[in-house]
Write a protein that holds these residues in place. Structure first.
Motif, PDB file in Angstrom:
ATOM      1  N   CYS A  16       0.845  -1.195   0.000  1.00  0.00           N
ATOM      2  CA  CYS A  16       0.000   0.000   0.000  1.00  0.00           C
ATOM      3  C   CYS A  16       0.879   1.244   0.000  1.00  0.00           C
ATOM      4  CB  CYS A  16      -0.919   0.010   1.219  1.00  0.00           C
ATOM      5  SG  CYS A  16      -2.036   1.438   1.264  1.00  0.00           S
ATOM      6  N   CYS A  22      -8.358   4.283  -3.873  1.00  0.00           N
ATOM      7  CA  CYS A  22      -9.497   3.454  -3.474  1.00  0.00           C
ATOM      8  C   CYS A  22     -10.579   4.289  -2.800  1.00  0.00           C
ATOM      9  CB  CYS A  22      -9.021   2.333  -2.548  1.00  0.00           C
ATOM     10  SG  CYS A  22      -8.007   2.896  -1.153  1.00  0.00           S
ATOM     11  N   SER A  23     -10.155   5.222  -1.953  1.00  0.00           N
ATOM     12  CA  SER A  23     -11.112   6.065  -1.246  1.00  0.00           C
ATOM     13  C   SER A  23     -11.860   6.984  -2.206  1.00  0.00           C
ATOM     14  CB  SER A  23     -10.390   6.913  -0.188  1.00  0.00           C
ATOM     15  OG  SER A  23      -9.739   6.103   0.756  1.00  0.00           O
ATOM     16  N   THR A  25     -12.353   6.663  -5.518  1.00  0.00           N
ATOM     17  CA  THR A  25     -13.269   5.968  -6.428  1.00  0.00           C
ATOM     18  C   THR A  25     -14.505   5.468  -5.685  1.00  0.00           C
ATOM     19  OG1 THR A  25     -11.905   3.975  -6.130  1.00  0.00           O
ATOM     20  CG2 THR A  25     -11.528   5.285  -8.104  1.00  0.00           C
ATOM     21  N   CYS A  26     -14.325   4.975  -4.455  1.00  0.00           N
ATOM     22  CA  CYS A  26     -15.480   4.561  -3.655  1.00  0.00           C
ATOM     23  C   CYS A  26     -16.389   5.753  -3.388  1.00  0.00           C
ATOM     24  CB  CYS A  26     -15.003   3.936  -2.346  1.00  0.00           C
ATOM     25  SG  CYS A  26     -16.339   3.517  -1.199  1.00  0.00           S
ATOM     26  N   ASN A  42     -14.557   3.664   2.371  1.00  0.00           N
ATOM     27  CA  ASN A  42     -13.173   3.209   2.301  1.00  0.00           C
ATOM     28  C   ASN A  42     -12.293   4.397   2.663  1.00  0.00           C
ATOM     29  OD1 ASN A  42     -11.254   0.976   0.538  1.00  0.00           O
ATOM     30  ND2 ASN A  42     -10.417   3.014   0.866  1.00  0.00           N
ATOM     31  N   CYS A 247     -13.017  -0.442  -5.041  1.00  0.00           N
ATOM     32  CA  CYS A 247     -11.747  -0.144  -4.375  1.00  0.00           C
ATOM     33  C   CYS A 247     -10.673  -1.135  -4.800  1.00  0.00           C
ATOM     34  CB  CYS A 247     -11.919  -0.146  -2.859  1.00  0.00           C
ATOM     35  SG  CYS A 247     -12.499  -1.715  -2.157  1.00  0.00           S
ATOM     36  N   SER A 248     -11.044  -2.401  -4.994  1.00  0.00           N
ATOM     37  CA  SER A 248     -10.075  -3.417  -5.407  1.00  0.00           C
ATOM     38  C   SER A 248      -9.636  -3.209  -6.849  1.00  0.00           C
ATOM     39  CB  SER A 248     -10.676  -4.818  -5.261  1.00  0.00           C
ATOM     40  OG  SER A 248     -11.055  -5.079  -3.933  1.00  0.00           O
ATOM     41  N   THR A 250      -9.566  -0.486  -8.660  1.00  0.00           N
ATOM     42  CA  THR A 250      -8.812   0.739  -8.947  1.00  0.00           C
ATOM     43  C   THR A 250      -7.550   0.875  -8.105  1.00  0.00           C
ATOM     44  OG1 THR A 250     -10.162   1.978  -7.344  1.00  0.00           O
ATOM     45  CG2 THR A 250     -10.896   1.970  -9.639  1.00  0.00           C
ATOM     46  N   CYS A 251      -7.265  -0.083  -7.238  1.00  0.00           N
ATOM     47  CA  CYS A 251      -6.095   0.010  -6.366  1.00  0.00           C
ATOM     48  C   CYS A 251      -4.813   0.075  -7.183  1.00  0.00           C
ATOM     49  CB  CYS A 251      -6.049  -1.181  -5.413  1.00  0.00           C
ATOM     50  SG  CYS A 251      -4.569  -1.235  -4.381  1.00  0.00           S
ATOM     51  N   ARG A 256      -5.151  -5.631  -3.126  1.00  0.00           N
ATOM     52  CA  ARG A 256      -6.401  -6.258  -2.667  1.00  0.00           C
ATOM     53  C   ARG A 256      -6.690  -7.538  -3.438  1.00  0.00           C
ATOM     54  NH1 ARG A 256     -10.207  -1.733  -0.165  1.00  0.00           N
ATOM     55  NH2 ARG A 256      -8.673  -0.079   0.071  1.00  0.00           N
TER      56      ARG A 256
END
Length: 473
Positions: A16, A22-23, A25-26, A42, A247-248, A250-251, A256
């Motif tokens: 990470c 992730c935050s 996009t969520c 997220n 979130c997964s 676009t990480c 993830r």
């Protein structure tokens, strides 16, 4: 044995980078609307630090999660006595900027300034705190608010030479024993029988916020506009179509992993009530989570109506391999006794110099001592294993052994291959394990990271069946 299936997640904290993609996009998909301005289903926290909402781990302050009463589980919140949901100040007062003034301000010698205004009432405000207020500030005074440093000398880690930091992404854990579900008097929160996702029925919810107070991770939010509670829905419309959560997908760091876990529903309450927290994680992994290759488990799973493609997905699941097979991923704050189904691979932290210095020795010598690790093992144990440092050490040894093995394959150094075999043996891994771990952790393809069977509703007898205290029929 009562076999159930659930879609679960693993996050590899060693990869990470704290970019918050992730935050964002969520946020854009699920909470970009009135009433949800402060919600981050997220979020990514810099640890050590206070987290979001502030000091969410401190259950002496919030009374979330479960406690033992004569060996039996009970909610820590008592509705009319110690109900303590976070206030807006514990999250932050959401704001934007008065951009209109940049266009409407009269010409002058001064540069116009867009000042902060509240997203709730539109009034001018001073920004004093935010969801990522301590981003990358591991040595700031805010670390003193981190309960994960309990048992450690907090003041020492404020000094520059001892500063350490890591990123901790968080979503709803979609627990096997969710306290939010048990606290809701309206029974508006339910755990889906088909895939284990925990949701809030917006038609039944009346906004009492008992779920907000009861969730020890503070991942249930109150929408001030609609008067309802909301939370991460694990992107269930995508999951039903066999696609990963937003979130997964676009990480940036590809940290993830999503897959099916089979578990024994009959063991949930017994394991959650384990007196010694340090033993809870071991029992959770060994007794509740099941081996999808075990013929007895497969037989009961089929009798329970779990389709063959779900059983095969459980066998291919990266989550099963990391959590159950290799035991390198652990739940967050297991002492809350909710049995989370989101797991974390602890970060190795920057130990390359120590690794190189000791290279070629036994893995027990390569493994840095606690005072040599940038991130103290005790801190990771407080966060992921209920204080059991041995589990963390074993996981880090396995991750190091894979690095030694892969280095031996690519570096021409006499005797290195033999030393790599010794390292794997001491970590309890085979060469096949090392190869598979390397593929998953370093170069995994999309189909390896996300093993999600489609159309789970076809085998759910009644996905809205009334649930008991543990979120199970």
């Amino acid at each position: 044995m009562n076999v159930r299936a659930q879609i679960a997640m693993v996050m590899n904290l060693d990869k990470c980078i704290g970019c918050h993609t992730c935050s964002v996009t969520c946020k854009n998909v699920w909470t970009n609307r009135a009433g949800a301005e402060y919600m981050w289903w997220n979020n990514v926290e810099t640890r050590p630090g206070p987290g979001y909402p502030r000091q969410w781990e401190n259950q002496n302050r919030y009374n979330g999660g479960w406690a033992l009463d004569g060996g039996r589980l009970k909610l820590k919140i008592e509705i009319t006595k110690n109900y303590k949901p976070p206030s807006m100040e514990d999250y932050y007062h959401p704001w934007t900027y008065d951009y209109e003034v940049l266009f409407s301000e009269k010409q002058s010698d001064q540069q116009p300034v867009a000042r902060p205004i509240s997203l709730i009432d539109g009034e001018s405000m001073d920004v004093t705190y935010g969801p990522n207020w301590n981003d990358d500030l591991a040595g700031a005074d805010l670390i003193l608010e981190d309960p994960g440093l309990d048992g450690l000398q907090k003041e020492i880690y404020q000094q520059f030479k001892d500063v350490f930091m890591m990123y901790l992404p968080r979503i709803c854990n979609h627990c096997l024993n969710p306290s939010c579900l048990a606290a809701c008097p309206r029974k508006a929160i339910y755990k889906r029988e088909e895939d284990g996702i925990v949701l809030v029925d917006q038609n039944r919810c009346r906004g009492y916020r008992y779920c907000v107070a009861a969730c020890p991770y503070k991942k249930v939010y109150y929408n001030w506009k609609t008067g309802k509670s909301e939370k991460c829905v694990f992107c269930y419309p995508r999951i039903e179509a066999g696609q990963p959560t937003v979130c997964s997908l676009t990480c940036v760091g590809k940290i993830r992993y999503l897959g099916v876990l089979l578990y024994d529903a009959d063991k949930v309450l017994d394991v959650a009530a384990t007196p010694e927290v340090s033993q809870l994680v071991k029992r959770f992994i060994d007794e509740v989570l099941l081996d999808p290759y075990d013929p007895a488990v497969v037989s009961v799973a089929k009798e329970s109506g779990i389709p063959d493609d779900w059983i095969k997905a459980a066998q291919r699941s990266p989550v099963y391999k990391m959590v159950k097979k290799w035991k390198v991923a652990f739940p967050l704050r297991p002492e809350f006794r909710t049995l989370p189904m989101v797991f974390y691979v602890p970060p190795l932290s920057p130990v390359v110099t120590t690794f190189e210095r000791a290279y070629g020795a036994k893995i027990t010598d390569i493994m840095p001592k606690v005072n040599e690790l940038r991130i103290p093992i005790k801190y990771l144990a407080n966060m992921f294993t209920g204080g059991d440092t041995m589990l963390i050490e074993q996981a880090l040894k396995k991750l190091l052994a894979v690095r030694i093995y892969e280095r031996a394959k690519n570096v021409a150094e006499p005797g290195l291959a033999d030393k790599a075999k010794v390292a794997l043996a001491e970590a309890g891994l085979t060469e096949a394990d090392a190869e598979e771990m390397y593929r998953l952790f370093a170069i995994a393809r999309y189909e390896d990271r996300f093993v999600i069977p489609t159309n789970p509703k076809r085998y759910a007898a009644n996905p809205y069946v009334e649930r008991g205290v543990a979120g199970l029929p």
